[in-house]
Write a protein that holds these residues in place. Structure first.
Motif, PDB file in Angstrom:
ATOM      1  N   LEU A   1       0.827  -1.209   0.000  1.00 35.26           N
ATOM      2  CA  LEU A   1       0.000   0.000   0.000  1.00 35.26           C
ATOM      3  C   LEU A   1       0.861   1.258   0.000  1.00 35.26           C
ATOM      4  CD1 LEU A   1      -2.861  -0.969   2.474  1.00 35.26           C
ATOM      5  CD2 LEU A   1      -3.000  -0.780  -0.021  1.00 35.26           C
ATOM      6  N   LYS A   2       1.932   1.262   0.778  1.00 33.31           N
ATOM      7  CA  LYS A   2       2.827   2.423   0.809  1.00 33.31           C
ATOM      8  C   LYS A   2       3.415   2.675  -0.578  1.00 33.31           C
ATOM      9  CE  LYS A   2       4.311   2.161   5.632  1.00 33.31           C
ATOM     10  NZ  LYS A   2       5.418   1.838   6.533  1.00 33.31           N
ATOM     11  N   LYS A   3       3.874   1.612  -1.236  1.00 33.96           N
ATOM     12  CA  LYS A   3       4.447   1.748  -2.585  1.00 33.96           C
ATOM     13  C   LYS A   3       3.409   2.283  -3.565  1.00 33.96           C
ATOM     14  CE  LYS A   3       7.683  -2.070  -2.046  1.00 33.96           C
ATOM     15  NZ  LYS A   3       7.939  -3.464  -2.429  1.00 33.96           N
ATOM     16  N   GLN A   4       2.170   1.781  -3.464  1.00 31.29           N
ATOM     17  CA  GLN A   4       1.119   2.228  -4.367  1.00 31.29           C
ATOM     18  C   GLN A   4       0.782   3.696  -4.148  1.00 31.29           C
ATOM     19  OE1 GLN A   4      -0.262   0.321  -6.935  1.00 31.29           O
ATOM     20  NE2 GLN A   4       1.506  -0.882  -6.345  1.00 31.29           N
TER      21      GLN A   4
ATOM     22  N   ALA B   1       3.632   5.741  -5.640  1.00 33.14           N
ATOM     23  CA  ALA B   1       3.600   5.634  -7.106  1.00 33.14           C
ATOM     24  C   ALA B   1       2.470   6.481  -7.688  1.00 33.14           C
ATOM     25  CB  ALA B   1       3.437   4.178  -7.517  1.00 33.14           C
ATOM     26  N   ALA B   2       1.330   6.510  -7.024  1.00 33.06           N
ATOM     27  CA  ALA B   2       0.179   7.288  -7.497  1.00 33.06           C
ATOM     28  C   ALA B   2       0.463   8.785  -7.447  1.00 33.06           C
ATOM     29  CB  ALA B   2      -1.053   6.961  -6.669  1.00 33.06           C
ATOM     30  N   ASP B   3       1.409   9.160  -6.643  1.00 34.22           N
ATOM     31  CA  ASP B   3       1.740  10.579  -6.494  1.00 34.22           C
ATOM     32  C   ASP B   3       2.963  10.952  -7.335  1.00 34.22           C
ATOM     33  OD1 ASP B   3       0.969  13.025  -5.301  1.00 34.22           O
ATOM     34  OD2 ASP B   3       2.610  12.885  -3.858  1.00 34.22           O
ATOM     35  N   GLY B   4       3.254  10.152  -8.335  1.00 39.58           N
ATOM     36  CA  GLY B   4       4.370  10.463  -9.225  1.00 39.58           C
ATOM     37  C   GLY B   4       5.730  10.191  -8.632  1.00 39.58           C
TER      38      GLY B   4
END
Length: 155
Positions: free
Chosen positions: A100-103, A106-109
């Motif tokens: 979840l932390k990685k996602q 990643a979603a925030d560029g």
């Protein structure tokens, strides 16, 4: 009765286990531009367990939906395999948390904005809600069978 106004479109692949069964069944023959009200019984929604503190167990769900677009989508990712870092066919809280932390980042560029930092700070609650819903035998791990997200390389 609980009502939530998402007021934002979201994308998912029909029949891939990315949404509750009631959505998969209720949207199969929809056309672009069509609006529909879905009344989903508990057994096709979140069952007796509910979904964390948001949806109580045994809830009948009602959705007002509109199909905005149908498009070709890339093949569904095997999310279970991505989360299962140690390849033991069960997901620990730590594996889910790290995924979840990685996602979120990643979603925030790739950069941690204030919003992402706040989400990460409170994501332990999200991990617990995931485990309340997914860890059906309550052994502290989510098995491949218990996992309701995409878990097949091919459909």
């Amino acid at each position: 009765m609980l009502f939530f106004d998402r007021d934002q479109p979201f994308t998912f692949q029909l029949g891939a286990g990315q949404v509750i069964k009631g959505w998969d069944q209720g949207l199969t023959d929809m056309c672009v531009g069509e609006k529909r009200m879905l009344t989903i019984p508990p057994e096709l929604g979140y069952g007796d367990r509910g979904a964390g503190n948001v949806i109580p167990g045994g809830a009948t769900l009602v959705f007002d939906v509109e199909l905005i677009n149908i498009g070709d989508s890339p093949p569904t990712t095997n999310v279970f395999k991505e989360i299962d870092e140690n390849k033991d066919m069960q997901l620990s809280r730590e594996e889910v948390s790290e995924y979840l932390k990685k996602q979120m980042v990643a979603a925030d560029g790739g950069q941690e904005s204030e919003d992402i930092k706040n989400m990460i700070a409170e994501h332990d609650k999200l991990v617990e809600e995931i485990f309340q819903h997914e860890d059906k035998d309550k052994n502290g791990y989510i098995s491949h069978d218990e996992f309701s997200g995409p878990k097949h390389d091919e459909l």
